[in-house]
Design a protein around this motif. Structure first.
Motif, PDB file in Angstrom:
ATOM      1  N   GLU A  48     -25.665 -25.136 -29.560  1.00 19.08           N
ATOM      2  CA  GLU A  48     -26.516 -24.699 -30.195  1.00 19.08           C
ATOM      3  C   GLU A  48     -26.492 -25.283 -31.777  1.00 19.08           C
ATOM      4  O   GLU A  48     -25.581 -25.583 -32.287  1.00 19.08           O
ATOM      5  N   VAL A  49     -27.669 -26.225 -31.912  1.00 18.34           N
ATOM      6  CA  VAL A  49     -27.420 -27.036 -33.278  1.00 18.34           C
ATOM      7  C   VAL A  49     -28.853 -26.670 -33.970  1.00 18.34           C
ATOM      8  O   VAL A  49     -29.852 -26.443 -33.586  1.00 18.34           O
TER       9      VAL A  49
ATOM     10  N   ARG B 206     -18.788 -15.240 -37.148  1.00 14.78           N
ATOM     11  CA  ARG B 206     -19.320 -16.114 -37.576  1.00 14.78           C
ATOM     12  C   ARG B 206     -19.832 -15.814 -39.299  1.00 14.78           C
ATOM     13  O   ARG B 206     -19.595 -16.504 -40.217  1.00 14.78           O
ATOM     14  N   VAL B 207     -20.281 -14.505 -39.442  1.00 10.95           N
ATOM     15  CA  VAL B 207     -20.646 -14.195 -40.797  1.00 10.95           C
ATOM     16  C   VAL B 207     -19.271 -14.023 -41.750  1.00 10.95           C
ATOM     17  O   VAL B 207     -19.386 -14.187 -42.915  1.00 10.95           O
ATOM     18  N   PHE B 208     -18.163 -13.533 -41.019  1.00  6.24           N
ATOM     19  CA  PHE B 208     -16.865 -13.481 -41.917  1.00  6.24           C
ATOM     20  C   PHE B 208     -16.197 -14.907 -42.239  1.00  6.24           C
ATOM     21  O   PHE B 208     -15.546 -14.924 -43.116  1.00  6.24           O
ATOM     22  N   GLU B 209     -16.765 -16.037 -41.644  1.00  2.00           N
ATOM     23  CA  GLU B 209     -16.376 -17.228 -42.143  1.00  2.00           C
ATOM     24  C   GLU B 209     -16.792 -17.629 -43.223  1.00  2.00           C
ATOM     25  O   GLU B 209     -15.932 -18.331 -44.317  1.00  2.00           O
ATOM     26  N   GLU B 210     -17.924 -17.025 -43.984  1.00  2.00           N
ATOM     27  CA  GLU B 210     -18.214 -17.252 -45.315  1.00  2.00           C
ATOM     28  C   GLU B 210     -17.277 -16.671 -46.443  1.00  2.00           C
ATOM     29  O   GLU B 210     -16.799 -17.152 -47.383  1.00  2.00           O
ATOM     30  N   VAL B 211     -16.622 -15.436 -45.673  1.00  2.00           N
ATOM     31  CA  VAL B 211     -15.628 -14.880 -46.782  1.00  2.00           C
ATOM     32  C   VAL B 211     -14.387 -15.637 -46.841  1.00  2.00           C
ATOM     33  O   VAL B 211     -13.833 -15.734 -47.704  1.00  2.00           O
TER      34      VAL B 211
ATOM     35  N   PHE C  37     -27.921 -32.664 -39.154  1.00  2.00           N
ATOM     36  CA  PHE C  37     -27.348 -32.026 -37.813  1.00  2.00           C
ATOM     37  C   PHE C  37     -26.458 -30.881 -38.018  1.00  2.00           C
ATOM     38  O   PHE C  37     -25.274 -31.380 -38.520  1.00  2.00           O
ATOM     39  N   VAL C  38     -26.646 -29.522 -37.831  1.00  2.00           N
ATOM     40  CA  VAL C  38     -25.661 -28.486 -38.199  1.00  2.00           C
ATOM     41  C   VAL C  38     -25.388 -27.897 -36.956  1.00  2.00           C
ATOM     42  O   VAL C  38     -26.061 -27.289 -36.282  1.00  2.00           O
ATOM     43  N   PRO C  39     -24.033 -27.946 -36.559  1.00  2.00           N
ATOM     44  CA  PRO C  39     -23.427 -27.221 -35.177  1.00  2.00           C
ATOM     45  C   PRO C  39     -23.493 -25.606 -35.493  1.00  2.00           C
ATOM     46  O   PRO C  39     -22.716 -25.124 -36.428  1.00  2.00           O
ATOM     47  N   GLU C  40     -24.319 -25.031 -34.815  1.00  2.00           N
ATOM     48  CA  GLU C  40     -24.285 -23.550 -34.912  1.00  2.00           C
ATOM     49  C   GLU C  40     -23.281 -23.030 -33.816  1.00  2.00           C
ATOM     50  O   GLU C  40     -22.594 -21.932 -34.329  1.00  2.00           O
ATOM     51  N   VAL C  41     -23.425 -23.389 -32.802  1.00  2.00           N
ATOM     52  CA  VAL C  41     -22.330 -23.121 -32.033  1.00  2.00           C
ATOM     53  C   VAL C  41     -21.522 -24.400 -31.260  1.00  2.00           C
ATOM     54  O   VAL C  41     -22.293 -25.112 -30.637  1.00  2.00           O
ATOM     55  N   ALA C  42     -20.273 -24.260 -31.585  1.00  2.00           N
ATOM     56  CA  ALA C  42     -19.432 -25.336 -30.616  1.00  2.00           C
ATOM     57  C   ALA C  42     -18.259 -24.593 -29.961  1.00  2.00           C
ATOM     58  O   ALA C  42     -17.762 -23.794 -30.382  1.00  2.00           O
TER      59      ALA C  42
END
Length: 505
Positions: free
Chosen positions: A276-277, A77-82, A326-331
């Motif tokens: 998780e939203v 999840r954190v690496f997605e920003e990179v 609405f922001v999906p945190e976990v899909a």
């Protein structure tokens, strides 16, 4: 042909955990899985901490080391920003694993490979990630090894047209990911990939496995993997703006209903559901309201509107709402949460519990789960309702000193002071070698209960806990006692006194 660039963020699990926890990245830190070091940063490396080291050994070398839990989902999840930032420089990135990504070289755009590497390093460092290294070569495997050979925030470019062979032949065999093949090669006296390349191809595959045979092909200029860029994920965030702003929770929820349905439908087209939203409510004249909601199954549009209404209950009175997101945190794949043969969970119960959670806070409503441990209390863990446990101790480990099944039905929140005596009325003691001074004859679970004659007993199960701590730790022995009244108890002898920890049905 375009060259390949590999960007390596060293010690990524540690960097991701420190970043998400808001801790400075220069602190000595290590990620632990099953109480052993899985990854560590340069500051911890200077104290002699190594992969596979036990937690107590690592803390003995560096008492101030930050202990971080392993979490692959967090790392990705954190690496997605990179990945998103790198796609702005060169579309079509190819994630290899969290902390490692490949892309086609943008050298023509930046005027050279050194300039392209500098631009990529500057981009990653701008995200607060200092330990980034870049490798450039004709193909993927060579570029990855070049990145691992590069210095901090530097670029290692392997010469084109034949330079890869000379570079790879000089590498040690431990760059292979197969530990068994590495051990066998070293026992045969082959310490570099050049020795592996000189062996016959058919013999390498039969003796050292497919991975070693593929590396041999790469050294000989064959078997190169192309860089296939990922398809950027669609923007799943759904938002609705209100002009003019609305000051009624009912009006906001009614107007956001279509957006909630579109949010769920957008995930459904990808065969995914949201568990998780994050709901963000922008307001006039007052701070925005942001809250993350979890669902034990998955969110429907009705569930989203319910959560929005509960979130608005305490904030709309202070200002008007201008926007809802609405922001999906976990899909996850919808197959993970599909109904079983006999149906799913009770939705009314889920919604009721979620509403209580919304009123009291995310951490206020928890559900019990089972984890590994020696004592019944150690085996208990509580996670917020709707969350998936990720840091539990492994139940499959042996856990020396643990009691045998069956498990007790009731575990006391605080152990009761108990008494266990022999036939002569003397307190039963546990001797240094694990034996007992006499057979238990009478037992009182607590001071307020009557004495009971012991019908049968089992034990002791001795264990020394935290023996490495100053003072020698704690040495206890556990017994199972059954009284003549039929009640069964788990009793513990701790140094010089008895405690009742749990009871059996």
């Amino acid at each position: 042909m375009s060259r390949t660039v590999v960007v390596w963020c060293a010690d990524w699990p540690v960097a991701a955990a420190l970043g998400e926890a808001g801790l400075p990245r220069h602190l000595p830190a290590a990620v632990f899985a099953q109480n052993r070091v899985q990854a560590y940063n340069q500051a911890a490396r200077e104290f002699g901490i190594k992969r596979g080291m036990r937690r107590r050994d690592a803390q003995s070398r560096c008492p101030e080391v930050q202990v971080l839990a392993a979490d692959e989902a967090r790392d990705a999840r954190v690496f997605e920003e990179v990945l998103v930032r790198l796609e702005e420089l060169r579309p079509g990135v190819m994630p290899l694993r969290p902390g490692l990504v490949a892309l086609r070289s943008p050298a023509r755009f930046y005027g050279g490979e050194a300039e392209a590497g500098a631009a990529i390093a500057e981009c990653v460092v701008g995200l607060g990630i200092w330990d980034v290294r870049i490798g450039i070569a004709d193909e993927l495997f060579t570029a990855e090894q070049a990145a691992r050979s590069a210095g901090l925030q530097e670029t290692y470019a392997v010469p084109a047209d034949g330079g890869s062979t000379a570079f790879l032949r000089a590498l040690p065999v431990h760059v292979l990911e197969d530990a068994n093949a590495v051990s066998l090669l070293q026992r045969l006296g082959l310490t570099t990939l050049g020795g592996l390349a000189d062996l016959p191809g058919a013999d390498v595959k039969a003796r050292f496995g497919a991975q070693a045979a593929w590396v041999r092909q790469v050294i000989h200029g064959e078997g190169a993997r192309p860089v296939t860029g990922r398809t950027p994920p669609p923007e799943l965030t759904t938002e609705v703006a209100f002009e003019p702003p609305l000051d009624s929770a009912e009006a906001v929820c009614f107007s956001a209903r279509q957006a909630a349905e579109g949010f769920v439908k957008g995930l459904a087209t990808r065969q995914e559901v949201c568990t998780e939203v994050r709901i963000e409510v922008a307001m006039e004249d007052v701070p925005d309201s942001v809250r993350t909601w979890a669902h034990p199954r998955w969110f429907s549009s009705v569930d989203l509107i319910d959560r929005l209404h509960w979130q608005l209950a305490g904030v709309v009175a202070g200002g008007a709402v201008t926007e809802v997101r609405f922001v999906p945190e976990v899909a996850v794949s919808e197959a993970v949460h599909a109904d079983g043969l006999w149906g799913g969970t009770n939705e009314r119960v889920d919604r009721g519990i979620a509403r209580v959670q919304g009123l009291l806070g995310h951490e206020a409503v928890v559900s019990p789960v089972l984890q590994g441990g020696r004592t019944p209390r150690d085996r208990q863990a509580y996670v917020p309702w709707g969350d998936r446990p990720s840091t539990l101790r492994d139940r499959t480990l042996p856990w020396p000193g643990s009691i045998p099944p069956p498990a007790p039905a009731r575990v006391l929140a605080e152990p009761w002071p108990a008494e266990v005596c022999d036939q002569a009325g003397r307190q039963v003691l546990v001797l240094p070698r694990g034996g007992v001074s006499a057979d238990p004859a009478r037992y009182r679970p607590s001071a307020g209960q009557p004495w009971q004659r012991v019908a049968s007993w089992a034990g002791p199960w001795p264990v020394t806990e935290a023996w490495w701590e100053p003072g020698g730790g704690r040495r206890v022995a556990r017994f199972q006692l059954v009284g003549v009244d039929g009640r069964a108890w788990l009793a513990t002898f701790d140094t010089d006194h008895w405690l009742t920890e749990a009871s059996y049905d």
